[in-house]
Write a protein that holds these residues in place. Structure first.
Motif: not given
Length: 289
Positions: A10-27, A110-118
């Motif tokens: 549930x946490x990951x599903x709630x965060x995934x859209x925001x994560x995608x939006x952020x990395x798309x803007x950075x990309x 090259x790439x842009x990498x983001x990981x969330x650790x719990x």
């Protein structure tokens, strides 16, 4: 494959859209700078490049992700590390540009990498390949998706090939330095290419079967990509230099440096780890030949 945890899902599903939006803007910003060649280049150390594009990407991601999950500590190659970082349950582990040398040299690997650790486990990740118009995102409880300009597709598990038929992605740097010249690698189909995060994303997306690296890696190089590999049903192991056994790395560790990396489908990873033990492939403790 790790079992699904409902709360984590549930946490990951709630965060995934925001994560995608952020990395798309950075990309988008990184690719704009790559194409225009309008960025400054400096050195953090001998051969360790830093560009203004790294810093721009870092700022975009930091501003978005620290708001998305404020209780996560921020760990990035281009930021000072919190002395209290290990006291946090959650951590964003970020490489604003993995493959800065390729980026600065006009090479689109090259790439842009983001990981969330719990609690040390990479549960969610996103890796953008700006020059290739690709983005891979997902995690262990939500699966992995490939996003491109025509839409998205969910990554499906594929049949694992035999070891001598597998497409094994390796570091261009390690390949050029002769790391894989030994005859023990002669029967493997090695494909040198840039950015370890990019290689891990391609493997998670079914565009390669495994990755071998014998050089040290920082956590930010690999966290996002390993989250994707795990989410796609794969496996990623590092060499414990004390026991000389291959094991899963717990992230946000006391040292942010890891040694060796074998990632891909579980059967291939097990076979490659066995080969390393039998043939004593030299896992480096530091960069260099």
């Amino acid at each position: 494959m790790l079992p699904v945890d409902r709360e984590r899902k549930e946490l990951c599903e709630s965060l995934l859209p925001g994560l995608i939006d952020a990395i798309q803007k950075a990309a988008a910003e990184v690719q704009r700078l790559f194409l225009s060649r309008s960025f400054a280049v400096s050195e953090k150390g001998p051969g360790d490049l830093l560009t203004s594009a790294d810093l721009a990407s870092n700022d975009i991601l930091h501003n978005a992700l620290t708001k998305l999950l404020p209780e996560a500590v921020w760990i990035s190659e281009e930021s000072a590390q919190s002395e209290a970082r290990q006291s946090y349950r959650f951590a964003w582990i970020v490489d604003p540009i993995d493959g800065t040398k390729e980026f600065a040299g006009g090479i689109p690997e090259y790439s842009i990498s983001v990981g969330l650790v719990a609690d040390g486990l990479p549960i969610l990740g996103a890796v953008a390949l700006p020059a290739e118009g690709l983005l891979f995102a997902g995690g262990i409880d939500v699966g992995v998706f490939e996003l491109h300009e025509k839409g998205r597709r969910r990554i499906q598990s594929t049949v694992t090939p035999a070891l001598n038929e597998a497409s094994i992605l390796v570091s261009s740097t390690e390949f050029k330095k002769g790391v894989f010249e030994d005859a023990v690698f002669a029967d493997l189909r090695l494909h040198p290419t840039g950015s370890v995060a990019r290689k891990l994303a391609l493997i998670a997306g079914g565009r390669g079967d495994a990755n071998i690296s014998l050089y040290p890696k920082n956590e930010w190089d690999i966290c996002g990509g390993i989250a994707l590999v795990l989410g796609a049903g794969g496996k990623a192991l590092h060499l414990n230099l004390e026991t000389l056994e291959w094991e899963a790395h717990r992230f946000n560790a006391a040292s942010l440096l890891t040694y060796g990396l074998i990632a891909g489908s579980p059967d291939l990873v097990d076979a490659l780890c066995k080969r390393q033990q039998e043939e004593r492939w030299p896992v480096r403790r530091e960069y260099g030949r």
